[in-house]
Write an enzyme that holds these catalytic residues in place. Structure first.
Site, short mmCIF file in Angstrom:
data_model
loop_
_atom_site.label_atom_id
_atom_site.label_comp_id
_atom_site.label_asym_id
_atom_site.label_seq_id
_atom_site.Cartn_x
_atom_site.Cartn_y
_atom_site.Cartn_z
N GLY A 44 0.82 -1.21 0.00
CA GLY A 44 0.00 0.00 0.00
C GLY A 44 0.85 1.26 0.00
CB ALA A 45 2.14 3.46 -2.59
CD GLU A 58 -1.32 1.67 -4.38
OE1 GLU A 58 -1.10 1.90 -3.17
OE2 GLU A 58 -2.47 1.42 -4.81
CB VAL A 110 0.71 -8.57 -2.55
CG1 VAL A 110 1.49 -9.59 -1.75
CG2 VAL A 110 1.54 -7.31 -2.74
N GLY A 165 -5.32 0.57 4.13
CA GLY A 165 -6.52 1.29 4.52
C GLY A 165 -7.04 0.85 5.88
CG ASP A 179 -10.93 7.48 11.50
OD1 ASP A 179 -10.95 8.67 11.12
OD2 ASP A 179 -9.87 6.82 11.61
CB ALA A 186 -6.79 13.55 13.87
CG HIS A 219 10.95 38.96 0.95
ND1 HIS A 219 11.03 37.94 0.04
CD2 HIS A 219 12.19 39.52 1.00
CE1 HIS A 219 12.25 37.88 -0.45
NE2 HIS A 219 12.99 38.82 0.13
P1 FAD Z 1 -9.86 6.67 16.97
O1 FAD Z 1 -8.77 7.64 17.05
O2 FAD Z 1 -9.70 5.41 16.27
O3 FAD Z 1 -10.46 6.51 18.41
C1 FAD Z 1 -11.50 5.65 18.72
C2 FAD Z 1 -11.34 5.22 20.17
O4 FAD Z 1 -12.52 4.54 20.54
C3 FAD Z 1 -10.20 4.25 20.39
O5 FAD Z 1 -9.45 4.64 21.51
C4 FAD Z 1 -10.89 2.91 20.63
O6 FAD Z 1 -10.18 2.09 21.54
C5 FAD Z 1 -12.19 3.37 21.25
N1 FAD Z 1 -13.30 2.43 21.05
C6 FAD Z 1 -13.70 1.87 19.89
N2 FAD Z 1 -14.80 1.13 20.08
C7 FAD Z 1 -15.09 1.23 21.39
C8 FAD Z 1 -16.11 0.69 22.21
N3 FAD Z 1 -17.07 -0.07 21.69
N4 FAD Z 1 -16.10 0.97 23.52
C9 FAD Z 1 -15.11 1.77 24.06
N5 FAD Z 1 -14.13 2.31 23.33
C10 FAD Z 1 -14.13 2.05 22.01
N6 FAD Z 1 -4.85 11.74 10.82
C11 FAD Z 1 -4.49 13.03 10.67
O7 FAD Z 1 -5.37 13.89 10.58
N7 FAD Z 1 -3.18 13.41 10.63
C12 FAD Z 1 -2.18 12.50 10.72
O8 FAD Z 1 -1.01 12.86 10.68
C13 FAD Z 1 -2.52 11.14 10.88
N8 FAD Z 1 -1.56 10.21 10.99
C14 FAD Z 1 -1.92 8.90 11.17
C15 FAD Z 1 -0.90 7.95 11.24
C16 FAD Z 1 -1.22 6.62 11.41
C17 FAD Z 1 -0.11 5.61 11.49
C18 FAD Z 1 -2.60 6.23 11.52
C19 FAD Z 1 -2.96 4.79 11.74
C20 FAD Z 1 -3.61 7.17 11.43
C21 FAD Z 1 -3.27 8.51 11.24
N9 FAD Z 1 -4.26 9.49 11.12
C22 FAD Z 1 -3.90 10.80 10.93
C23 FAD Z 1 -5.68 9.16 11.20
C24 FAD Z 1 -6.22 9.48 12.60
O9 FAD Z 1 -5.47 8.77 13.55
C25 FAD Z 1 -7.69 9.10 12.69
O10 FAD Z 1 -8.40 9.74 11.65
C26 FAD Z 1 -8.27 9.53 14.02
O11 FAD Z 1 -7.59 8.95 15.09
C27 FAD Z 1 -9.75 9.14 14.10
O12 FAD Z 1 -10.28 9.60 15.29
P2 FAD Z 1 -11.56 8.90 15.92
O13 FAD Z 1 -11.79 9.58 17.22
O14 FAD Z 1 -12.66 8.85 14.96
O15 FAD Z 1 -11.13 7.38 16.18
P1 NAD Z 2 -4.71 4.68 2.31
O1 NAD Z 2 -6.11 4.54 1.87
O2 NAD Z 2 -4.11 6.01 2.41
O3 NAD Z 2 -3.75 3.85 1.34
C1 NAD Z 2 -3.91 2.50 1.13
C2 NAD Z 2 -3.23 2.16 -0.19
O4 NAD Z 2 -3.17 0.77 -0.29
C3 NAD Z 2 -3.99 2.67 -1.41
O5 NAD Z 2 -3.11 3.34 -2.26
C4 NAD Z 2 -4.56 1.40 -2.01
O6 NAD Z 2 -4.70 1.47 -3.41
C5 NAD Z 2 -3.53 0.38 -1.60
N1 NAD Z 2 -4.02 -0.99 -1.53
C6 NAD Z 2 -5.21 -1.43 -1.05
N2 NAD Z 2 -5.26 -2.78 -1.11
C7 NAD Z 2 -4.06 -3.19 -1.62
C8 NAD Z 2 -3.51 -4.45 -1.90
N3 NAD Z 2 -4.18 -5.57 -1.67
N4 NAD Z 2 -2.26 -4.51 -2.42
C9 NAD Z 2 -1.56 -3.37 -2.66
N5 NAD Z 2 -2.04 -2.14 -2.41
C10 NAD Z 2 -3.28 -2.05 -1.90
O7 NAD Z 2 -4.62 3.87 3.69
P2 NAD Z 2 -3.50 3.80 4.79
O8 NAD Z 2 -2.21 4.27 4.27
O9 NAD Z 2 -3.61 2.45 5.39
O10 NAD Z 2 -4.01 4.85 5.85
C11 NAD Z 2 -5.34 4.73 6.37
C12 NAD Z 2 -5.91 6.08 6.64
O11 NAD Z 2 -5.30 6.65 7.80
C13 NAD Z 2 -5.63 7.10 5.53
O12 NAD Z 2 -6.53 7.00 4.48
C14 NAD Z 2 -5.81 8.38 6.26
O13 NAD Z 2 -7.18 8.67 6.32
C15 NAD Z 2 -5.29 8.05 7.65
N6 NAD Z 2 -3.91 8.56 7.80
C16 NAD Z 2 -3.69 9.89 7.65
C17 NAD Z 2 -2.42 10.39 7.75
C18 NAD Z 2 -2.21 11.86 7.55
O14 NAD Z 2 -3.18 12.60 7.59
N7 NAD Z 2 -0.98 12.32 7.35
C19 NAD Z 2 -1.35 9.55 8.00
C20 NAD Z 2 -1.59 8.19 8.12
C21 NAD Z 2 -2.89 7.71 8.03
#
Ligand code: FAD
Ligand code: NAD
Length: 480
Positions: free
Chosen positions: A190-191, A213, A247, A284, A325, A333, A457
């Site tokens: 996944g890229a 990807e 893959v 994803g 989400d 976030a 600037h």
């Molecule tokens: P979450 O952050 O997933 O929080 C949900 C919470 O609910 C969790 O703590 C979970 O344990 C809890 N929960 C779930 N179900 C239950 C239940 N039934 N009972 C009690 N608790 C429960 N987004 C950005 O905007 N910028 C970034 O730079 C960015 N970087 C990311 C990097 C990575 C590696 C990843 C994986 C994601 C990144 N994201 C980024 C995406 C961002 O983390 C999410 O969009 C955001 O956290 C979603 O917020 P949320 O509150 O909807 O859910």
């Molecule tokens: P993503 O949707 O950004 O990318 C997933 C990639 O995997 C896509 O390009 C897709 O075409 C590819 N893919 C899917 N199935 C595949 C397969 N079987 N083989 C090869 N490629 C495949 O998802 P992610 O990178 O897992 O991140 C999840 C989400 O978390 C993001 O969409 C974003 O909303 C959030 N996130 C945000 C940030 C940020 O804001 N900087 C950082 C990290 C994550």
């Protein structure tokens, strides 16, 4: 089971969406509870969701550490700075990241306390009549009734059936944020955003990184020219991104520290194989709706398991809302922050509102990639007439002085009204610059408005100023 406790608002999930909803509801005088099931690395409850525990914040901590290391080898020499034997202590880097995570997850607990949000640590399930049953970590159960319930359950990584996560060799984001040493060969499926950000971290520290990807186009959601420029820069850095690579197999072979993953994929040239030491699967995320809803709540899921909501994040069931989400829209976030606040305000009778059309996207690679609004392709598909103006960072004094000339800014405006429809950026510091586009679009501003605003600037923001002027072919620092 203890007696039922009553609240004005019960929030399920303390991630970005949930903690914003809970704190804003409490600020507005509503009696509020928030439930979260997550545990931190130390096995203790940790609030803040994916974002604070294993997402936004820890990934940016590692991106920053690895960028400092990379710059030592690739940028410092130009400045006349030399050094001998630079080494990265991975344990120290991970420890720094963990400390930042602890500071911020603990910060949410403190904010809950200060705002009198009652916090329950365990798994919540919504039942009929706005009742949430919470199975707490000690095995006991509590029952909370909310006049309103806000579901903010977030999302989980998608697992591929042939590459199950084992937390060590085949990992998701959480595992890739915690490698004990730099893998010699890192494979990424996944890229997308995670693949590029975490792939960059380990590449900068010396891993050979291969990203597979499935789609033929790189970063299809971004502006095509932005994606092309970014791909060129990533190639220069040595990230090997293979497009159109499907893959089909990931076999773990060997034992202990010598485990390897043998990957089979097909591309335009037929079946291929590579061997890596660690595999990050980043294909994803899916809504965390499993076991969340008991029978008969009336809350509906869509075909991707997301909670169905209207434009106000209401589920259609009296007093039940969902944000972040686990509902439609980008999984970001800050999108969750805004929905959480809007729902708390709507519950309190105020006019809460989120404009999904002006949610900015940022990818924190080097160069950074950012955008807000429509791409040229989207406008073409929608038949909207538009004009564009671009400006390269190579002609921006500040960027060149920093040794960061890669990338450009593109302003897209409506052909007739000049209203800004999109801002697309790739380059240094664009995670901050993109907000000029957000502000302009929120205020229905034009490219001419942007062009007539005085920009300091020398700053990177001058790229936006000149790009806005270029929309009407009057950029000063380039031929139009
Ligand atoms: P979450 O952050 O997933 O929080 C949900 C919470 O609910 C969790 O703590 C979970 O344990 C809890 N929960 C779930 N179900 C239950 C239940 N039934 N009972 C009690 N608790 C429960 N987004 C950005 O905007 N910028 C970034 O730079 C960015 N970087 C990311 C990097 C990575 C590696 C990843 C994986 C994601 C990144 N994201 C980024 C995406 C961002 O983390 C999410 O969009 C955001 O956290 C979603 O917020 P949320 O509150 O909807 O859910
Ligand atoms: P993503 O949707 O950004 O990318 C997933 C990639 O995997 C896509 O390009 C897709 O075409 C590819 N893919 C899917 N199935 C595949 C397969 N079987 N083989 C090869 N490629 C495949 O998802 P992610 O990178 O897992 O991140 C999840 C989400 O978390 C993001 O969409 C974003 O909303 C959030 N996130 C945000 C940030 C940020 O804001 N900087 C950082 C990290 C994550």
């Amino acid at each position: 089971m203890s007696e039922q406790q009553n609240f004005d608002v019960v929030v399920i999930g303390a991630g970005p969406a949930g903690y914003h909803a809970a704190i804003r509801a409490a600020q507005l005088g509503l009696k509020t509870a928030c439930i979260d099931a997550a545990l931190g690395k130390d096995g203790k409850p940790a609030l803040g969701g994916t974002c604070l525990r294993v997402g936004c914040i820890p990934s940016k901590a590692l991106l920053d550490s690895s960028r400092q290391f990379w710059n030592m080898g690739h940028l410092f020499g130009d400045h006349g700075i030399s050094f001998k034997d630079a080494r990265m202590d991975v344990g120290q880097m991970i420890g720094r990241k963990d400390k930042i995570v602890k500071q911020f997850t603990g910060g949410i607990a403190m904010l809950f306390k200060a705002n009198k949000v009652a916090t329950f640590y365990g798994f919540g399930t919504l039942h009929k009549g706005n009742v949430v049953k919470v199975k707490q970590h000690d095995g006991s159960e509590v029952e909370l009734k909310g006049t309103n319930v806000v579901i903010a359950a977030g999302s989980d990584s998608i697992e591929l059936p042939f590459a199950k996560f084992d937390g060590e060799t085949i990992v998701d984001n959480a595992g890739a944020l915690d490698f004990e040493s730099v893998p010699k060969r890192l494979g990424v499926i996944g890229a997308g955003v995670i693949g590029l950000e975490l792939g960059s971290v380990w590449k900068r520290l010396g891993a050979e990184v291969t990203i597979l990807e499935a789609l033929p186009d790189f970063l299809a959601a971004a502006d095509a020219e932005v994606a092309k420029t970014a791909a060129k820069e990533f190639k220069k850095q040595g990230l090997d991104i293979k497009l159109g690579a499907k893959v089909s197999k990931a076999e773990v072979k060997g034992k202990g520290k010598s485990k390897e993953v043998h990957l089979t994929y097909t591309d335009k040239d037929g079946e291929q194989s590579i061997v890596v030491d660690r595999l990050l699967v980043a294909v994803g995320r899916k809504a965390a709706s499993k076991n969340l809803l008991a029978d008969g709540t009336g809350v509906k899921l869509d075909d991707r398991g997301r909670i169905e909501v209207d434009e106000h994040c209401h589920t259609g069931v009296d007093g039940v809302w969902a944000v972040g989400d686990c509902v439609r829209g980008p999984m970001l976030a800050h999108k969750g922050f805004e929905e959480g606040i809007a729902v708390a305000e709507l519950i309190a009778g105020l006019p809460g509102h989120v404009n999904l059309d002006t949610v900015p996207w940022v990818i924190y690679t080097e160069p950074e990639i950012a955008w807000v609004g429509k791409t040229e392709q989207q406008l073409k598909d929608e038949g909207v007439p538009y004009k564009t103006g671009s400006f390269p960072f190579a002609a921006v004094g500040r960027a060149v002085a920093m040794g960061e000339p890669a990338g450009f800014v593109k302003v897209i405006a409506h052909e007739e009204t000049d209203r800004v429809l999109g801002l697309h950026l790739v380059g240094v510091g664009v995670s901050e610059l993109v907000h000029e586009g957000v502000l302009t679009m929120e205020f229905n501003g034009s490219a001419d408005d942007l062009a007539r605003i005085c920009h300091a600037h020398p700053t990177l923001s001058e790229a936006i100023h000149d790009a806005a002027m270029a929309v009407d072919k009057r950029a000063i620092h380039k031929a139009n």
